[in-house]
Design an enzyme around this catalytic site. Structure first.
Site, mmCIF file in Angstrom:
data_model
loop_
_atom_site.group_PDB
_atom_site.id
_atom_site.type_symbol
_atom_site.label_atom_id
_atom_site.label_comp_id
_atom_site.label_asym_id
_atom_site.label_seq_id
_atom_site.Cartn_x
_atom_site.Cartn_y
_atom_site.Cartn_z
ATOM 1 N N GLY A 11 34.312 55.686 70.732
ATOM 2 C CA GLY A 11 34.301 54.671 71.802
ATOM 3 C C GLY A 11 35.668 54.017 71.918
ATOM 4 N N ASP A 15 35.635 48.927 76.228
ATOM 5 C CA ASP A 15 36.002 47.513 76.349
ATOM 6 C C ASP A 15 36.158 46.841 74.982
ATOM 7 O OD1 ASP A 15 36.042 44.941 77.948
ATOM 8 O OD2 ASP A 15 34.301 44.586 76.671
ATOM 9 N N ALA A 17 36.735 48.218 72.051
ATOM 10 C CA ALA A 17 37.882 48.780 71.329
ATOM 11 C C ALA A 17 39.183 48.151 71.823
ATOM 12 C CB ALA A 17 37.923 50.290 71.528
ATOM 13 N N HIS A 173 29.134 40.360 64.807
ATOM 14 C CA HIS A 173 30.511 39.861 64.678
ATOM 15 C C HIS A 173 30.558 38.370 64.357
ATOM 16 C CE1 HIS A 173 30.205 38.721 68.993
ATOM 17 N NE2 HIS A 173 31.170 37.867 68.735
ATOM 18 N N HIS A 235 22.981 36.889 66.787
ATOM 19 C CA HIS A 235 23.902 35.826 66.369
ATOM 20 C C HIS A 235 23.174 34.514 66.025
ATOM 21 C CE1 HIS A 235 26.591 38.753 67.852
ATOM 22 N NE2 HIS A 235 26.610 38.372 69.110
HETATM 23 N N1 LIG Z 1 32.229 44.866 74.973
HETATM 24 C C1 LIG Z 1 31.790 43.844 74.259
HETATM 25 O O1 LIG Z 1 32.207 42.686 74.408
HETATM 26 C C2 LIG Z 1 30.749 44.073 73.218
HETATM 27 C C3 LIG Z 1 30.222 45.333 72.998
HETATM 28 N N2 LIG Z 1 29.289 45.518 72.015
HETATM 29 C C4 LIG Z 1 28.721 46.850 71.771
HETATM 30 O O2 LIG Z 1 29.755 47.761 71.444
HETATM 31 C C5 LIG Z 1 29.452 49.050 71.945
HETATM 32 C C6 LIG Z 1 30.579 49.493 72.885
HETATM 33 O O3 LIG Z 1 30.670 48.580 73.931
HETATM 34 P P1 LIG Z 1 31.794 48.680 75.059
HETATM 35 O O4 LIG Z 1 33.094 48.993 74.456
HETATM 36 O O5 LIG Z 1 31.648 47.461 75.878
HETATM 37 O O6 LIG Z 1 31.280 49.919 75.902
HETATM 38 P P2 LIG Z 1 32.095 50.772 76.975
HETATM 39 O O7 LIG Z 1 31.087 51.333 77.900
HETATM 40 O O8 LIG Z 1 33.230 50.009 77.523
HETATM 41 O O9 LIG Z 1 32.703 51.940 76.089
HETATM 42 C C7 LIG Z 1 31.931 53.032 75.631
HETATM 43 C C8 LIG Z 1 32.833 53.984 74.895
HETATM 44 O O10 LIG Z 1 32.066 55.102 74.469
HETATM 45 C C9 LIG Z 1 32.742 56.310 74.870
HETATM 46 N N3 LIG Z 1 31.750 57.350 75.105
HETATM 47 C C10 LIG Z 1 30.658 57.279 75.896
HETATM 48 N N4 LIG Z 1 29.990 58.448 75.872
HETATM 49 C C11 LIG Z 1 30.677 59.264 75.050
HETATM 50 C C12 LIG Z 1 30.500 60.607 74.624
HETATM 51 N N5 LIG Z 1 29.459 61.345 75.017
HETATM 52 N N6 LIG Z 1 31.402 61.137 73.766
HETATM 53 C C13 LIG Z 1 32.455 60.407 73.350
HETATM 54 N N7 LIG Z 1 32.677 59.130 73.714
HETATM 55 C C14 LIG Z 1 31.796 58.569 74.553
HETATM 56 C C15 LIG Z 1 33.482 55.893 76.130
HETATM 57 O O11 LIG Z 1 34.601 56.697 76.336
HETATM 58 P P3 LIG Z 1 34.770 57.741 77.543
HETATM 59 O O12 LIG Z 1 34.153 57.167 78.764
HETATM 60 O O13 LIG Z 1 36.265 57.895 77.593
HETATM 61 O O14 LIG Z 1 34.081 58.889 77.025
HETATM 62 C C16 LIG Z 1 33.975 54.512 75.728
HETATM 63 O O15 LIG Z 1 35.115 54.633 74.923
HETATM 64 C C17 LIG Z 1 28.098 48.918 72.652
HETATM 65 O O16 LIG Z 1 27.083 49.240 71.726
HETATM 66 C C18 LIG Z 1 28.041 47.438 73.004
HETATM 67 O O17 LIG Z 1 26.735 46.976 73.146
HETATM 68 C C19 LIG Z 1 28.878 44.501 71.207
HETATM 69 C C20 LIG Z 1 29.368 43.219 71.391
HETATM 70 C C21 LIG Z 1 30.302 42.896 72.420
HETATM 71 O O1 LIG Z 2 27.610 39.861 71.199
HETATM 72 C C1 LIG Z 2 27.909 39.192 72.168
HETATM 73 O O2 LIG Z 2 28.692 38.119 71.967
HETATM 74 C C2 LIG Z 2 29.435 37.556 73.049
HETATM 75 C C3 LIG Z 2 29.857 36.158 72.581
HETATM 76 O O3 LIG Z 2 30.692 36.283 71.464
HETATM 77 P P1 LIG Z 2 31.797 35.153 71.147
HETATM 78 O O4 LIG Z 2 32.412 35.635 69.888
HETATM 79 O O5 LIG Z 2 32.740 35.144 72.328
HETATM 80 O O6 LIG Z 2 31.062 33.877 71.008
HETATM 81 C C4 LIG Z 2 28.622 37.495 74.320
HETATM 82 O O7 LIG Z 2 29.455 37.104 75.397
HETATM 83 C C5 LIG Z 2 28.041 38.855 74.619
HETATM 84 O O8 LIG Z 2 27.194 38.759 75.765
HETATM 85 C C6 LIG Z 2 27.256 39.370 73.453
HETATM 86 O O9 LIG Z 2 26.903 40.723 73.679
#
Ligand SMILES: NC(=O)C1=CN([C@@H]2O[C@H](COP(=O)(O)OP(=O)(O)OC[C@H]3O[C@@H](n4cnc5c(N)ncnc54)[C@H](OP(=O)(O)O)[C@@H]3O)[C@@H](O)[C@H]2O)C=CC1
Ligand SMILES: O=C1O[C@H](COP(=O)(O)O)[C@@H](O)[C@H](O)[C@H]1O
Length: 483
Positions: A11, A15, A17, A173, A235
């Site tokens: 991943g 977002d 990452a 987190h 959380h």
């Molecule tokens: N964003 C946030 O603020 C937060 C996210 N999370 C959790 O973290 C996890 C990731 O979230 P987020 O980064 O937002 O998600 P995104 O949708 O932004 O990213 C998903 C990632 O997974 C990769 N991916 C998807 N399918 C495949 C595949 N078949 N093979 C290889 N790579 C794949 C995508 O890359 P590509 O499209 O290049 O393949 C991308 O890098 C989720 O479980 C989310 O719930 C938890 C807390 C906060």
């Molecule tokens: O896990 C999550 O947390 C954020 C809030 O985290 P914070 O560190 O900024 O307080 C929340 O916005 C998001 O919806 C949720 O998935």
């Protein structure tokens, strides 16, 4: 302290990452926490050359790290190797396995799954079939692990087929945040609080996580999950555990996690009989964004005009054990609230007999986690000066500002500690399976009760403190929310 030699991030273009994980790895590198030989293998489907991806990561890190030095950034990105693979196909794993084992490396690997949980199973199977899930390799999994207890068990079972429980690191987190860990230090590193930390002395506890952000950007996910599953299940309940748990026998992961699970299992059930008295659901409407300008309604944000998803939830919980019997725990979280604030308030009972009439307000301990980190004890003092009428009192705060105490040091990203712990195999700040199951069981019962009672979310204006119905929850017990 031994450290894994390879960190594989699935991943890597996502977002999380971009905003959190690479900047955290960068800070660990820049501050000398990473052994020289630690490599970062970044995996995602999007086609990128190694050089292109390194340049992207460099820009994400510079955005986050004010004044980052170019040579430090260059040395950091040199650790990264990008692999464009689809983890749902077997071919990707041949390439990954070869890269991991290149030049005799890959003796100890941390796999970090920052992807949708829907592909956790495929990744675990892929790693297992290539001999990459044996000890000492371990896996870190992002939330949400499931939508309810049943899906949580299913996902955990899938992961368990490849990685044993002690090698499965489930991220929350909030546990990586400095002040959250400080709750453990405050309670168990000081003699003065523990004798007061019970129903004899505590009147109520409030735990609030208020965000100014809306659901924009992650609307698809959020509209399915809502505040209860997105924030309360993890959380908020983790914070509740740290406030309410018994003193663990040591800082050992097992000791802490066993105490937390006891709290979760002691939560009084919320059912169709008491759900209206004990919970409030809300959804933000148009209003203002405290960070500037007008704010659209939730339904507009997620482009779902009929959405019944809650963006605010409040619960009056009770922990049914000897220590906390009769003490309400008010939990709330919401998006598009008036200000960004995460705090815990321990409201103490009044003195048994006041010789000051109504002047003596009960003490309060405010533990503010965000945006600044502060602990304040509200205590009664004599009002300075002379008086013709007895001894008037005033309430004054005893303040501990953690940003002053840390000499204005940079505020760490919560993921820094967690990634370091995963690399060094320290599971203390990760969530064990029992905890998650106990939390989901309690949350599922509330969701079921909402459905049975047809409880729709109550509207609240963006930029406000949530739906006005939340006050009934506390006022019923003669309490009020600390905003
Ligand atoms: N964003 C946030 O603020 C937060 C996210 N999370 C959790 O973290 C996890 C990731 O979230 P987020 O980064 O937002 O998600 P995104 O949708 O932004 O990213 C998903 C990632 O997974 C990769 N991916 C998807 N399918 C495949 C595949 N078949 N093979 C290889 N790579 C794949 C995508 O890359 P590509 O499209 O290049 O393949 C991308 O890098 C989720 O479980 C989310 O719930 C938890 C807390 C906060
Ligand atoms: O896990 C999550 O947390 C954020 C809030 O985290 P914070 O560190 O900024 O307080 C929340 O916005 C998001 O919806 C949720 O998935």
């Amino acid at each position: 302290m031994a450290m894994a030699d390879t960190f594989v991030l699935f991943g890597a273009t996502g977002d999380l990452a971009k905003r959190m994980l690479f900047p955290s790895l960068y800070f660990l590198h820049a501050e000398g926490f990473l052994d020289d030989d630690v490599r970062i293998l970044a995996a995602a489907r999007s086609p990128r050359s190694n050089e292109e991806f390194r340049a992207e990561v460099a820009s994400w890190c510079c955005e986050r790290a004010d004044g980052a030095k170019q040579d430090v950034v260059d040395a950091f990105v040199a650790r990264i190797h990008y692999l464009a693979i689809d983890v749902t196909t077997p071919e990707g794993y041949d390439e990954l396995a070869a890269k991991i084992r290149e030049n005799g490396k890959g003796k100890e690997v941390v796999f970090y799954l920052s992807t949708s949980p829907s592909i956790f199973g495929a990744v675990c199977q892929g790693l297992k079939s290539h001999g990459l899930s044996e000890p000492p390799h371990r896996i870190v999994v992002e939330k949400p692990i499931g939508y309810d207890l049943e899906s949580n068990i299913r996902i955990n079972d899938t992961v368990a087929e490849a990685f044993s429980e002690e090698r499965t690191f489930r991220i929350d987190h909030y546990l990586g945040k400095e002040t959250v860990q400080n709750l453990i230090a405050l309670r168990f590193g000081n003699r003065i609080f523990e004798p007061l930390w019970n129903s004899q002395t505590v009147e109520s506890v409030q735990i609030s996580i208020a965000e100014t952000l809306g659901a924009e950007g992650r609307g698809g996910y959020y509209d399915e999950y809502g505040a209860m599953r997105d924030m309360m299940q993890n959380h908020l309940l983790q914070l509740l555990c740290l406030v309410a748990m018994e003193p663990p026998s040591s800082l050992n992961a097992e000791a802490i996690r066993n105490e937390k699970v006891k709290v979760l299992r002691s939560l009084g059930p919320i059912t169709a009989e008491n759900v209206e008295a004990r919970t409030v659901r809300g959804q933000y409407k148009e209003g203002f964004d405290p960070d500037g300008g007008k704010a659209a309604s939730y339904r507009d944000d997620v482009e779902n005009p009929k959405s019944e998803t809650e963006t605010y939830v409040a619960v009056a919980a009770d922990v049914r054990n000897w220590r906390w019997a009769g003490v309400p725990f008010y939990l709330e979280t919401g998006k598009r609230m008036a200000e960004r604030k995460t705090h815990v308030v321990i409201a103490f009972k009044p003195v048994p007999h006041s010789i000051f009439g109504d002047d003596a307000s009960p003490n309060e301990l405010h533990i503010v986690l965000q945006p600044e980190e502060r602990i304040t004890l509200q205590i009664m003092n004599k009002r300075p000066g002379i008086s013709a009428e007895g001894m008037p009192l005033q309430e004054l705060p005893l303040n501990l500002s953690l940003s002053e105490a840390t000499n204005g040091q940079r505020r760490r990203i919560a993921y820094e500690q967690l990634i370091l712990d995963a690399l060094t195999n320290n599971p203390s700040l990760f969530v064990q399976r029992d905890e998650q199951e106990a939390a989901w069981k309690w949350i599922d019962a509330i969701a079921k009760a909402w459905a049975e009672r047809g409880m729709e979310p109550k509207p609240y204006r963006s930029g406000s403190n949530g739906p006005s119905a939340k006050h009934v929850l506390t006022e019923r017990n003669g309490h009020s929310w600390y905003e």
